[in-house]
Design an enzyme around this catalytic site. Structure first.
Site, PDB file in Angstrom:
ATOM      1  N   VAL A 114      53.371  -1.938 -46.033  1.00  0.00           N
ATOM      2  CA  VAL A 114      52.895  -3.268 -46.432  1.00  0.00           C
ATOM      3  C   VAL A 114      52.656  -3.303 -47.944  1.00  0.00           C
ATOM      4  CG1 VAL A 114      50.933  -4.833 -46.129  1.00  0.00           C
ATOM      5  CG2 VAL A 114      51.767  -3.539 -44.175  1.00  0.00           C
ATOM      6  N   PRO A 115      53.132  -4.344 -48.623  1.00  0.00           N
ATOM      7  CA  PRO A 115      52.881  -4.408 -50.070  1.00  0.00           C
ATOM      8  C   PRO A 115      51.432  -4.796 -50.397  1.00  0.00           C
ATOM      9  CG  PRO A 115      54.083  -6.357 -49.367  1.00  0.00           C
ATOM     10  CD  PRO A 115      53.904  -5.501 -48.141  1.00  0.00           C
ATOM     11  N   ASN A 118      50.766  -8.737 -50.688  1.00  0.00           N
ATOM     12  CA  ASN A 118      50.604  -9.623 -49.513  1.00  0.00           C
ATOM     13  C   ASN A 118      50.030  -8.805 -48.356  1.00  0.00           C
ATOM     14  OD1 ASN A 118      52.263 -11.537 -50.969  1.00  0.00           O
ATOM     15  ND2 ASN A 118      54.054 -10.535 -50.155  1.00  0.00           N
ATOM     16  N   GLY A 196      58.401  -2.321 -53.132  1.00  0.00           N
ATOM     17  CA  GLY A 196      59.249  -2.094 -54.302  1.00  0.00           C
ATOM     18  C   GLY A 196      60.382  -1.116 -54.007  1.00  0.00           C
ATOM     19  N   CYS A 247      57.219 -12.208 -53.465  1.00  0.00           N
ATOM     20  CA  CYS A 247      58.429 -11.597 -54.034  1.00  0.00           C
ATOM     21  C   CYS A 247      59.520 -12.616 -54.340  1.00  0.00           C
ATOM     22  CB  CYS A 247      58.964 -10.533 -53.083  1.00  0.00           C
ATOM     23  SG  CYS A 247      59.284 -11.199 -51.438  1.00  0.00           S
ATOM     24  N   GLU A 337      60.843  -8.597 -62.924  1.00  0.00           N
ATOM     25  CA  GLU A 337      59.898  -9.166 -61.963  1.00  0.00           C
ATOM     26  C   GLU A 337      58.477  -9.052 -62.528  1.00  0.00           C
ATOM     27  OE1 GLU A 337      59.085  -6.926 -58.339  1.00  0.00           O
ATOM     28  OE2 GLU A 337      59.214  -8.774 -57.183  1.00  0.00           O
ATOM     29  N   LEU A 416      61.803 -10.121 -46.386  1.00  0.00           N
ATOM     30  CA  LEU A 416      63.028 -10.841 -46.718  1.00  0.00           C
ATOM     31  C   LEU A 416      64.105  -9.837 -47.115  1.00  0.00           C
ATOM     32  CD1 LEU A 416      61.296 -13.573 -48.960  1.00  0.00           C
ATOM     33  CD2 LEU A 416      61.566 -13.578 -46.464  1.00  0.00           C
TER      34      LEU A 416
HETATM   35  C1  LIG Z   1      63.237  -4.982 -63.256  1.00  0.00           C
HETATM   36  C2  LIG Z   1      62.199  -5.110 -62.195  1.00  0.00           C
HETATM   37  O1  LIG Z   1      61.660  -6.126 -62.010  1.00  0.00           O
HETATM   38  S1  LIG Z   1      61.833  -3.726 -61.271  1.00  0.00           S
HETATM   39  C3  LIG Z   1      60.292  -4.040 -60.555  1.00  0.00           C
HETATM   40  C4  LIG Z   1      60.406  -3.966 -59.093  1.00  0.00           C
HETATM   41  N1  LIG Z   1      59.132  -4.048 -58.534  1.00  0.00           N
HETATM   42  C5  LIG Z   1      58.389  -2.942 -58.349  1.00  0.00           C
HETATM   43  O2  LIG Z   1      58.769  -1.825 -58.613  1.00  0.00           O
HETATM   44  C6  LIG Z   1      57.042  -3.191 -57.783  1.00  0.00           C
HETATM   45  C7  LIG Z   1      56.428  -1.901 -57.467  1.00  0.00           C
HETATM   46  N2  LIG Z   1      55.001  -1.969 -57.439  1.00  0.00           N
HETATM   47  C8  LIG Z   1      54.211  -1.891 -58.503  1.00  0.00           C
HETATM   48  O3  LIG Z   1      54.615  -1.868 -59.643  1.00  0.00           O
HETATM   49  C9  LIG Z   1      52.756  -1.730 -58.193  1.00  0.00           C
HETATM   50  O4  LIG Z   1      52.632  -1.425 -56.830  1.00  0.00           O
HETATM   51  C10 LIG Z   1      51.816  -2.900 -58.521  1.00  0.00           C
HETATM   52  C11 LIG Z   1      51.861  -3.144 -60.017  1.00  0.00           C
HETATM   53  C12 LIG Z   1      52.232  -4.191 -57.800  1.00  0.00           C
HETATM   54  C13 LIG Z   1      50.426  -2.502 -58.115  1.00  0.00           C
HETATM   55  O5  LIG Z   1      50.043  -1.326 -58.814  1.00  0.00           O
HETATM   56  P1  LIG Z   1      48.958  -0.300 -58.251  1.00  0.00           P
HETATM   57  O6  LIG Z   1      47.906  -1.041 -57.536  1.00  0.00           O
HETATM   58  O7  LIG Z   1      48.529   0.588 -59.361  1.00  0.00           O
HETATM   59  O8  LIG Z   1      49.742   0.489 -57.167  1.00  0.00           O
HETATM   60  P2  LIG Z   1      50.839   1.617 -57.308  1.00  0.00           P
HETATM   61  O9  LIG Z   1      51.860   1.319 -56.273  1.00  0.00           O
HETATM   62  O10 LIG Z   1      51.322   1.779 -58.696  1.00  0.00           O
HETATM   63  O11 LIG Z   1      50.050   2.905 -56.825  1.00  0.00           O
HETATM   64  C14 LIG Z   1      48.813   3.349 -57.380  1.00  0.00           C
HETATM   65  C15 LIG Z   1      48.594   4.788 -56.972  1.00  0.00           C
HETATM   66  O12 LIG Z   1      48.498   4.874 -55.559  1.00  0.00           O
HETATM   67  C16 LIG Z   1      49.450   5.802 -55.066  1.00  0.00           C
HETATM   68  N3  LIG Z   1      49.916   5.373 -53.761  1.00  0.00           N
HETATM   69  C17 LIG Z   1      50.736   4.336 -53.464  1.00  0.00           C
HETATM   70  N4  LIG Z   1      50.924   4.281 -52.166  1.00  0.00           N
HETATM   71  C18 LIG Z   1      50.214   5.292 -51.615  1.00  0.00           C
HETATM   72  C19 LIG Z   1      50.024   5.721 -50.298  1.00  0.00           C
HETATM   73  N5  LIG Z   1      50.600   5.128 -49.258  1.00  0.00           N
HETATM   74  N6  LIG Z   1      49.218   6.759 -50.107  1.00  0.00           N
HETATM   75  C20 LIG Z   1      48.625   7.375 -51.141  1.00  0.00           C
HETATM   76  N7  LIG Z   1      48.786   7.011 -52.415  1.00  0.00           N
HETATM   77  C21 LIG Z   1      49.573   5.977 -52.641  1.00  0.00           C
HETATM   78  C22 LIG Z   1      50.546   5.832 -56.091  1.00  0.00           C
HETATM   79  O13 LIG Z   1      51.246   7.054 -56.050  1.00  0.00           O
HETATM   80  C23 LIG Z   1      49.770   5.682 -57.364  1.00  0.00           C
HETATM   81  O14 LIG Z   1      49.234   6.925 -57.704  1.00  0.00           O
HETATM   82  P3  LIG Z   1      49.174   7.409 -59.243  1.00  0.00           P
HETATM   83  O15 LIG Z   1      48.300   6.371 -59.914  1.00  0.00           O
HETATM   84  O16 LIG Z   1      48.574   8.747 -59.164  1.00  0.00           O
HETATM   85  O17 LIG Z   1      50.569   7.378 -59.718  1.00  0.00           O
HETATM   86  N1  LIG Z   2      61.646  -8.460 -49.937  1.00  0.00           N
HETATM   87  C1  LIG Z   2      60.440  -8.781 -49.510  1.00  0.00           C
HETATM   88  O1  LIG Z   2      60.281  -9.392 -48.450  1.00  0.00           O
HETATM   89  C2  LIG Z   2      59.230  -8.439 -50.279  1.00  0.00           C
HETATM   90  C3  LIG Z   2      59.277  -7.612 -51.372  1.00  0.00           C
HETATM   91  N2  LIG Z   2      58.137  -7.319 -52.063  1.00  0.00           N
HETATM   92  C4  LIG Z   2      58.228  -6.493 -53.254  1.00  0.00           C
HETATM   93  O2  LIG Z   2      57.174  -5.547 -53.239  1.00  0.00           O
HETATM   94  C5  LIG Z   2      56.732  -5.273 -54.547  1.00  0.00           C
HETATM   95  C6  LIG Z   2      55.229  -5.480 -54.667  1.00  0.00           C
HETATM   96  O3  LIG Z   2      54.525  -4.788 -53.720  1.00  0.00           O
HETATM   97  P1  LIG Z   2      53.817  -3.400 -54.038  1.00  0.00           P
HETATM   98  O4  LIG Z   2      52.602  -3.271 -53.270  1.00  0.00           O
HETATM   99  O5  LIG Z   2      53.747  -3.228 -55.473  1.00  0.00           O
HETATM  100  O6  LIG Z   2      54.956  -2.452 -53.494  1.00  0.00           O
HETATM  101  P2  LIG Z   2      55.012  -0.875 -53.540  1.00  0.00           P
HETATM  102  O7  LIG Z   2      56.433  -0.544 -53.299  1.00  0.00           O
HETATM  103  O8  LIG Z   2      54.353  -0.294 -54.701  1.00  0.00           O
HETATM  104  O9  LIG Z   2      54.133  -0.507 -52.285  1.00  0.00           O
HETATM  105  C7  LIG Z   2      54.471  -0.963 -50.973  1.00  0.00           C
HETATM  106  C8  LIG Z   2      53.979   0.031 -49.963  1.00  0.00           C
HETATM  107  O10 LIG Z   2      54.738   1.217 -50.037  1.00  0.00           O
HETATM  108  C9  LIG Z   2      53.896   2.341 -50.152  1.00  0.00           C
HETATM  109  N3  LIG Z   2      54.636   3.291 -50.973  1.00  0.00           N
HETATM  110  C10 LIG Z   2      54.954   3.148 -52.280  1.00  0.00           C
HETATM  111  N4  LIG Z   2      55.738   4.174 -52.676  1.00  0.00           N
HETATM  112  C11 LIG Z   2      55.908   4.961 -51.585  1.00  0.00           C
HETATM  113  C12 LIG Z   2      56.615   6.171 -51.349  1.00  0.00           C
HETATM  114  N5  LIG Z   2      57.330   6.788 -52.297  1.00  0.00           N
HETATM  115  N6  LIG Z   2      56.549   6.707 -50.110  1.00  0.00           N
HETATM  116  C13 LIG Z   2      55.857   6.094 -49.147  1.00  0.00           C
HETATM  117  N7  LIG Z   2      55.164   4.944 -49.307  1.00  0.00           N
HETATM  118  C14 LIG Z   2      55.198   4.393 -50.509  1.00  0.00           C
HETATM  119  C15 LIG Z   2      52.620   1.808 -50.737  1.00  0.00           C
HETATM  120  O11 LIG Z   2      51.530   2.538 -50.321  1.00  0.00           O
HETATM  121  C16 LIG Z   2      52.546   0.419 -50.127  1.00  0.00           C
HETATM  122  O12 LIG Z   2      51.946   0.479 -48.868  1.00  0.00           O
HETATM  123  C17 LIG Z   2      57.458  -6.229 -55.445  1.00  0.00           C
HETATM  124  O13 LIG Z   2      58.506  -5.587 -56.074  1.00  0.00           O
HETATM  125  C18 LIG Z   2      57.957  -7.306 -54.483  1.00  0.00           C
HETATM  126  O14 LIG Z   2      59.111  -7.987 -54.922  1.00  0.00           O
HETATM  127  C19 LIG Z   2      56.935  -7.805 -51.687  1.00  0.00           C
HETATM  128  C20 LIG Z   2      56.827  -8.649 -50.613  1.00  0.00           C
HETATM  129  C21 LIG Z   2      57.971  -9.056 -49.845  1.00  0.00           C
END
Ligand SMILES: CC(=O)SCCNC(=O)CCNC(=O)[C@H](O)C(C)(C)COP(=O)(O)OP(=O)(O)OC[C@H]1O[C@@H](n2cnc3c(N)ncnc32)[C@H](O)[C@@H]1OP(=O)(O)O
Ligand SMILES: NC(=O)C1=CN([C@@H]2O[C@H](COP(=O)(O)OP(=O)(O)OC[C@H]3O[C@@H](n4cnc5c(N)ncnc54)[C@H](O)[C@@H]3O)[C@@H](O)[C@H]2O)C=CC1
Length: 482
Positions: A114-115, A118, A196, A247, A337, A416
Site C-alpha cells: 500500500v502506498p 493513499n 513507486g 498517482c 512526478e 491503476l
Molecule cells: C521521474 C519520476 O517522477 S520518478 C518518481 C516515481 N515515484 C516514486 O519513486 C515514488 C516513490 N516514493 C517516494 O519517493 C516516497 O515514498 C515518498 C516521498 C512518497 C515518501 O517518503 P518517505 O515517507 O520518506 O518514505 P520512503 O519510501 O522514502 O521510506 C522511508 C524509509 O522507510 C523505509 N521503508 C519503506 N518501506 C518499508 C517497509 N515496508 N518496511 C520497513 N522499512 C520501509 C525505507 O527504506 C526508508 O528507509 P531509509 O530512510 O533508511 O532509506
Molecule cells: N498506479 C497506481 O495505481 C498508483 C501508483 N502510486 C505511486 O506510488 C508512489 C507513491 O507511493 P509511496 O508510498 O511513495 O510508494 P513506495 O513505492 O515508496 O511505497 C509503497 C509501498 O511499498 C513498500 N516498499 C517500498 N520499497 C519496497 C521494497 N524495495 N520492497 C518491499 N516493499 C517496499 C513501502 O513500504 C510501501 O508500503 C508514487 O510514485 C505514485 O505514483 C500510488 C498510488 C496508486
C-alpha cells in the site's frame, strides 16, 4: 540479520499460515454469503471514512481530511456498488453453444502493498476486492502509515468476526521491515503491489505472480479547441484533490503557443502562482532528496506550506505553484512526478509537438500510466489515443477523478495498471476479476471425426510420420465435412 528483521520475517510467515487456513474455509462459501460479508465491510469502512482519513493525515502529514474521506468512500460505498452484482464465486458462465463452463477459483493468499500517499483507501479497496474473489489478504504497511493502515485492518477484522468467518482473512504486519515484506512477497500466491517503481520491481523480482502498478507522471494537454477556463478549472479540481497525492494527478500542463497567454491568465485567475528567479530556485531546492526522489516534507501539502518550507512569499490564496519549463529529464524536478501542489508548464507550437513533449514527460517516470487531454477536436484526441504509451487517456475531465472512476466510466479503483510498457502485468483499473483464476471446462464439439467408425479413414500411426500425407488427408476429411 538484526532481530527486527527476523521478527518481521517470522510474523510474515505466521500471518500467511493463518490466512491460508482461513481462506480454505472461506473458499467454500457461496456467492450470497461472500457478497453479504463484502457489503458489511464496505458499510463499516464508509462509516469510519472520516476518522480513518483524519488518522491518515495526522500520521503521514500527506493530503486533506475531506478528500481522504472521499477516497475512503470511493473505496467502500462506490466500489461495492460497482461490484455488487459481479459473479466471482463458482460457475461464472455456462455457454451451451460453445460448450464451455467457466468456474471461478480464488487465487489464495494475496500480499497487499500500500502506498503511503493513499494508505486507508487502498487498504479498504484491496481488502474488498480480495474478499469478493474468495481470497485472503496480508498487508505490509509503509512504516510512515502503519497506524492508520492498522486501524483500517482492525475495523475490517471486527466485521469479519461479526460475520462468523475468520478474522485472519485480512491481516497486517505489526513489524514492517524490507526483509519482512520480501518474505511476505515470496510466500503468498499473488502480490498486489501499488507504489513507486522500486517496490514494483521488488514485487516482480520475488518470483511470485504479481500485479504491480507503478508511478504516474501525468501530462495534461490543453489543445487550441479546448474551453480554456473549463479545462483549467478541471485541472485545479484534480491537482488540488488531497493535495495532489493521487498517482493520476496532473504533473504538467502542455499547451499551444496560440492559447498559452489565455491558459496562463486562467491559471493565475484561479489561484496559480508562476515561480520565477530566486523563488523558483528556492522551491527547486526543496523538491527532492539527494537521490532525486520526492522530498516527503513537501508531498501532499498545499501551496502555502511548500512556500513556507522553501522560504518564499506567495500571494494569499495561492493554490498551485507553477514553473514555466523548457527542459525534461532528471535534472528538471518540475518534469517529474511531484504529488503535491507543484505543476510544470510547457508551451509548444502545435499538437504534434505536444505529442512529443507529452511522450517525453511520460518517459520521465510515468510511462504506461495516464494522460489527460482537453480538446474538442476528435481527430487530435484519436491521434493521441492511438499513439500515446498510456493505459488510460482522460478526455475533458479532471485526471485524478477520471482515472479512479469518479468522473468517467472507468472502474472505481486505487490500483491503476501501467501495462507492460510501464513494467506492469496489467493495464486495467484492477478489479476483483483480476484476482481470480478461471477454470474452463471445455466439452468436445464433435468436429474431429475420431469416433471408432470414422477412425479407419484416419492415417495409420507409423513410426515415421509423413507430414505431407497427413496434411493431405486432413484436407480431404475437411472437404468431406464441408
Ligand atoms: C521521474 C519520476 O517522477 S520518478 C518518481 C516515481 N515515484 C516514486 O519513486 C515514488 C516513490 N516514493 C517516494 O519517493 C516516497 O515514498 C515518498 C516521498 C512518497 C515518501 O517518503 P518517505 O515517507 O520518506 O518514505 P520512503 O519510501 O522514502 O521510506 C522511508 C524509509 O522507510 C523505509 N521503508 C519503506 N518501506 C518499508 C517497509 N515496508 N518496511 C520497513 N522499512 C520501509 C525505507 O527504506 C526508508 O528507509 P531509509 O530512510 O533508511 O532509506
Ligand atoms: N498506479 C497506481 O495505481 C498508483 C501508483 N502510486 C505511486 O506510488 C508512489 C507513491 O507511493 P509511496 O508510498 O511513495 O510508494 P513506495 O513505492 O515508496 O511505497 C509503497 C509501498 O511499498 C513498500 N516498499 C517500498 N520499497 C519496497 C521494497 N524495495 N520492497 C518491499 N516493499 C517496499 C513501502 O513500504 C510501501 O508500503 C508514487 O510514485 C505514485 O505514483 C500510488 C498510488 C496508486
Amino acid at each position: 540479520m538484526v532481530d527486527r528483521d527476523l521478527l518481521s520475517i517470522q510474523e510474515a510467515r505466521a500471518l500467511v499460515r493463518c490466512a491460508r487456513k482461513a481462506q480454505e474455509h472461506y473458499a467454500l462459501l457461496g456467492q450470497e454469503r461472500v457478497d453479504a460479508i463484502v457489503k458489511a465491510i464496505a458499510e463499516a469502512a464508509a462509516s469510519h471514512a472520516e476518522s480513518l482519513a483524519a488518522l491518515a493525515v495526522e500520521e503521514t502529514g500527506f493530503g486533506r481530511v475531506q478528500d481522504k474521506k472521499a477516497k475512503n468512500l470511493l473505496a467502500s460505498e462506490r466500489l461495492f456498488d460497482a461490484i455488487k452484482d459481479m459473479k466471482t464465486v463458482g460457475v461464472l458462465n455456462d455457454d451451451k453453444i460453445r460448450k464451455i463452463v467457466e468456474i471461478a477459483t480464488p487465487m489464495g493468499v494475496i500480499a497487499g502493498i500500500v502506498p503511503s500517499t493513499n494508505p486507508t483507501s487502498t487498504t479498504i479497496y484491496k481488502s474488498i476486492i480480495a474478499l469478493k474473489s474468495g481470497n485472503a489478504i496480508v498487508f505490509t504497511p509503509h512504516p510512515s502509515a502503519k497506524k492508520c493502515i492498522g486501524k483500517t485492518v482492525e475495523i475490517i477484522r471486527n466485521v469479519l468476526k461479526g460475520c462468523d468467518v475468520s478474522e485472519d482473512l485480512v491481516s497486517v504486519m505489526n513489524v514492517p521491515s524490507m526483509e519482512g515484506s520480501a518474505e511476505l512477497m515470496k510466500i503468498v500466491d499473488l502480490i498486489l503491489a501499488t507504489g513507486g517503481p522500486g517496490m514494483v520491481k521488488a514485487a516482480y523480482s520475488s518470483g511470485t505472480p504479481a500485479l504491480g502498478v507503478g508511478a504516474g507522471n501525468v501530462p495534461a494537454f490543453i489543445e487550441r479547441s479546448a474551453n480554456v477556463e473549463e479545462a483549467v478549472a478541471k485541472i485545479f479540481t484534480s491537482k488540488t484533490f488531497d493535495n495532489g497525492t493521487v498517482c493520476a494527478s496532473e504533473q504538467a500542463i502542455v499547451t499551444e503557443a496560440v492559447i498559452a497567454d489565455q491558459v496562463k491568465a486562467a491559471l493565475i485567475a484561479q489561484g496559480a502562482y508562476f515561480l520565477e528567479g530566486e523563488k523558483l530556485e528556492k522551491v527547486k531546492r526543496v523538491m527532492e532528496r539527494a537521490d532525486g526522489s520526492m522530498n516527503p516534507d513537501i508531498v501532499g501539502r498545499d501551496a502555502g506550506y511548500i512556500a513556507g518550507i522553501a522560504g518564499i512569499e506567495v500571494p494569499y490564496g495561492t493554490r498551485l505553484l507553477v514553473s514555466d519549463e523548457k527542459g525534461i529529464g532528471p535534472k528538471h524536478p518540475f518534469s517529474k512526478e511531484k504529488l503535491t501542489a507543484l505543476l510544470g508548464f510547457y508551451v509548444v507550437n502545435d499538437w504534434k509537438e505536444a505529442c512529443e513533449v507529452c511522450h517525453a514527460l511520460l518517459k520521465n517516470g510515468g510511462i504506461g500510466h495516464s494522460l489527460a487531454i482537453h480538446s474538442q477536436n476528435e481527430d487530435v484526441i484519436r491521434e493521441f489515443g492511438i499513439k500515446k504509451p498510456v493505459s488510460r487517456m482522460l478526455v475533458n475531465t479532471p485526471s485524478t477523478q477520471g482515472a479512479v472512476g469518479i468522473s468517467t466510466s472507468l472502474f472505481p479503483s486505487f490500483t491503476l495498471g501501467c501495462g507492460t510498457v510501464g513494467g506492469s502485468a496489467t493495464s486495467d483499473n484492477v478489479t476483483p476479476l483480476n484476482l481470480m483464476n478461471i477454470r474452463r471446462v471445455a466439452y468436445d464439439l464433435g468436429n474431429m471425426n475420431c469416433c471408432p467408425a470414422a477412425s479407419s479413414q484416419v492415417a495409420p500411426v507409423t513410426s515415421s510420420i509423413d507430414i505431407n500425407a497427413v496434411t493431405a488427408l486432413i484436407i480431404e476429411q475437411l472437404k468431406k465435412m464441408a
